[in-house]
Design an enzyme around this catalytic site. Structure first.
Site, PDB file in Angstrom:
ATOM      1  N   GLU A 199      51.724  12.094 146.120  1.00  0.00           N
ATOM      2  CA  GLU A 199      51.670  13.520 146.412  1.00  0.00           C
ATOM      3  C   GLU A 199      50.776  13.781 147.618  1.00  0.00           C
ATOM      4  O   GLU A 199      49.550  13.923 147.475  1.00  0.00           O
ATOM      5  CB  GLU A 199      51.105  14.288 145.208  1.00  0.00           C
ATOM      6  CG  GLU A 199      51.947  14.194 143.966  1.00  0.00           C
ATOM      7  CD  GLU A 199      51.774  15.437 143.081  1.00  0.00           C
ATOM      8  OE1 GLU A 199      52.780  16.047 142.740  1.00  0.00           O
ATOM      9  OE2 GLU A 199      50.621  15.783 142.766  1.00  0.00           O
ATOM     10  N   SER A 253      55.988  20.265 146.929  1.00  0.00           N
ATOM     11  CA  SER A 253      57.026  21.217 147.338  1.00  0.00           C
ATOM     12  C   SER A 253      58.454  20.704 147.091  1.00  0.00           C
ATOM     13  O   SER A 253      59.353  20.925 147.914  1.00  0.00           O
ATOM     14  CB  SER A 253      56.841  21.646 148.799  1.00  0.00           C
ATOM     15  OG  SER A 253      55.592  22.303 148.957  1.00  0.00           O
ATOM     16  N   GLU A 281      44.253  18.294 142.600  1.00  0.00           N
ATOM     17  CA  GLU A 281      43.485  19.498 142.257  1.00  0.00           C
ATOM     18  C   GLU A 281      42.276  19.145 141.399  1.00  0.00           C
ATOM     19  O   GLU A 281      41.225  19.775 141.507  1.00  0.00           O
ATOM     20  CB  GLU A 281      44.399  20.519 141.557  1.00  0.00           C
ATOM     21  CG  GLU A 281      45.331  21.187 142.558  1.00  0.00           C
ATOM     22  CD  GLU A 281      46.653  21.642 141.989  1.00  0.00           C
ATOM     23  OE1 GLU A 281      46.793  21.755 140.767  1.00  0.00           O
ATOM     24  OE2 GLU A 281      47.574  21.891 142.805  1.00  0.00           O
ATOM     25  N   ASN A 317      54.985  19.857 136.344  1.00  0.00           N
ATOM     26  CA  ASN A 317      53.538  20.027 136.160  1.00  0.00           C
ATOM     27  C   ASN A 317      53.275  21.524 136.220  1.00  0.00           C
ATOM     28  O   ASN A 317      53.265  22.110 137.291  1.00  0.00           O
ATOM     29  CB  ASN A 317      52.793  19.277 137.270  1.00  0.00           C
ATOM     30  CG  ASN A 317      51.301  19.556 137.241  1.00  0.00           C
ATOM     31  OD1 ASN A 317      50.769  20.046 136.244  1.00  0.00           O
ATOM     32  ND2 ASN A 317      50.613  19.261 138.334  1.00  0.00           N
ATOM     33  N   LYS A 321      50.611  23.118 135.585  1.00  0.00           N
ATOM     34  CA  LYS A 321      49.237  23.498 135.954  1.00  0.00           C
ATOM     35  C   LYS A 321      48.744  24.578 134.985  1.00  0.00           C
ATOM     36  O   LYS A 321      49.069  24.516 133.804  1.00  0.00           O
ATOM     37  CB  LYS A 321      49.191  23.944 137.419  1.00  0.00           C
ATOM     38  CG  LYS A 321      49.875  22.915 138.332  1.00  0.00           C
ATOM     39  CD  LYS A 321      49.692  23.153 139.792  1.00  0.00           C
ATOM     40  CE  LYS A 321      50.407  22.057 140.572  1.00  0.00           C
ATOM     41  NZ  LYS A 321      50.189  22.129 142.004  1.00  0.00           N
ATOM     42  N   GLY A 351      52.286  22.752 147.041  1.00  0.00           N
ATOM     43  CA  GLY A 351      52.221  24.215 146.964  1.00  0.00           C
ATOM     44  C   GLY A 351      52.308  24.921 148.303  1.00  0.00           C
ATOM     45  O   GLY A 351      52.029  26.108 148.397  1.00  0.00           O
ATOM     46  N   HIS A 368      45.250  14.075 139.474  1.00  0.00           N
ATOM     47  CA  HIS A 368      45.906  15.047 140.350  1.00  0.00           C
ATOM     48  C   HIS A 368      44.912  15.503 141.419  1.00  0.00           C
ATOM     49  O   HIS A 368      43.722  15.638 141.149  1.00  0.00           O
ATOM     50  CB  HIS A 368      46.399  16.245 139.527  1.00  0.00           C
ATOM     51  CG  HIS A 368      47.290  17.137 140.329  1.00  0.00           C
ATOM     52  ND1 HIS A 368      46.795  18.067 141.212  1.00  0.00           N
ATOM     53  CD2 HIS A 368      48.642  17.216 140.400  1.00  0.00           C
ATOM     54  CE1 HIS A 368      47.815  18.689 141.791  1.00  0.00           C
ATOM     55  NE2 HIS A 368      48.947  18.192 141.321  1.00  0.00           N
TER      56      HIS A 368
HETATM   57  P1  PGA Z   1      54.234  21.775 144.054  1.00  0.00           P
HETATM   58  O1  PGA Z   1      53.130  20.963 143.239  1.00  0.00           O
HETATM   59  O2  PGA Z   1      55.579  21.268 143.596  1.00  0.00           O
HETATM   60  O3  PGA Z   1      54.007  23.214 143.678  1.00  0.00           O
HETATM   61  O4  PGA Z   1      54.013  21.511 145.497  1.00  0.00           O
HETATM   62  C1  PGA Z   1      53.277  19.585 142.969  1.00  0.00           C
HETATM   63  C2  PGA Z   1      52.123  19.076 142.169  1.00  0.00           C
HETATM   64  O5  PGA Z   1      50.982  19.548 142.390  1.00  0.00           O
HETATM   65  O6  PGA Z   1      52.274  18.208 141.308  1.00  0.00           O
END
Ligand code: PGA
Length: 241
Positions: free
Chosen positions: A165, A204, A98, A9, A11, A171, A96
């Site tokens: 998630e 992560s 976010e 992903n 983003k 992140g 997601h």
């Molecule tokens: P990350 O993000 O691997 O940077 O923690 C995962 C995601 O948001 O899908």
């Protein structure tokens, strides 16, 4: 057999040129990758067309990061299913955290987007997960159950991927213990009509923890954010042991 799906992903990262550069660097690392693994790159809209053309014939699938529920209309800034499928897109991330956190996505709009994706023949990757506060308050199971129940109303469970998630792990470098991710994913599976749905872990995921994560019996893949931006690191994740 549940399919293994490793999805990057990106983003809001990578221009079209940077996406193609990434691909050139990634592909040589995937020549030995077994074809029982589905590899997906969920890129910004602006890179989808170029990626799709360059991937023609390869094992990698292209994914988008959003889809609107209407086929067309006055929805400034949104994107329709037909606009995505025309570019060769096969997957789309829906719900997601976010988007739930910063863009007002609710379980109701997530549900509409899931159904629109399937209507257009796209496989949605539904993201669910709890905040740190909800986890600390012992609400993880209730939050996840509610999301699964509300998001999946009327959704076809044959054409679906789910990503667990935990928001506190996204992140942050603070990965969820793999046994705990396995436990929550088992709970999600127990709530599904179709136990064959592939359920990923996300949050992560890195080259140095992917082997342990994928060794867990309930975990069918990973949704990878930050670590999917580097071709060598992402290749190592795709080629988990
Ligand atoms: P990350 O993000 O691997 O940077 O923690 C995962 C995601 O948001 O899908």
């Amino acid at each position: 057999m549940r399919k293994i799906v490793i999805a990057g992903n990106w983003k809001m990262h990578k221009t079209q040129a940077e996406s193609l550069e990434f691909l050139q660097a990634l592909l040589p690392h995937l020549t030995e990758t077994s074809d029982d693994r589905e590899v997906v790159l969920c890129a910004p809209f602006t890179a989808l067309s170029a990626l799709s053309k360059s991937l023609h014939g390869s094992l990698i699938r292209v994914g988008a990061q959003n889809i609107h529920w209407e086929d067309q209309g006055a929805y400034t800034g949104e994107i329709s299913g037909a606009m995505l499928t025309e570019l060769g897109v096969r997957y789309v991330v829906v719900g997601h955290s976010e988007r739930r956190q910063y863009f007002g996505e609710t379980d109701e709009t997530v549900n509409l987007r899931l159904k629109a994706a399937q209507k257009h023949g796209l496989i949605p990757i539904l993201c669910v997960g709890e905040t740190k506060q909800q986890r600390d308050a012992g609400e993880t199971e209730a939050v996840i159950s509610r999301q699964i129940e509300q998001d999946l109303v009327g959704v076809d469970q044959q054409q679906l991927v789910i990503a667990y998630e935990p928001i506190w792990a996204i992140g942050t470098g603070d990965t969820c213990e793999s046994s705990e991710a396995n436990r929550v994913i088992g709970l999600i599976r127990s709530q599904l009509k179709n136990p064959q749905v592939s359920i990923q872990y996300g949050g992560s995921v890195k080259p140095d923890n992917i082997d342990e994560i994928m060794a867990q019996p309930e975990i069918d893949g990973a949704l990878v954010g930050g670590a999917s931006l580097q071709p060598e690191g992402f290749a190592r994740i795709v080629n988990f042991q």
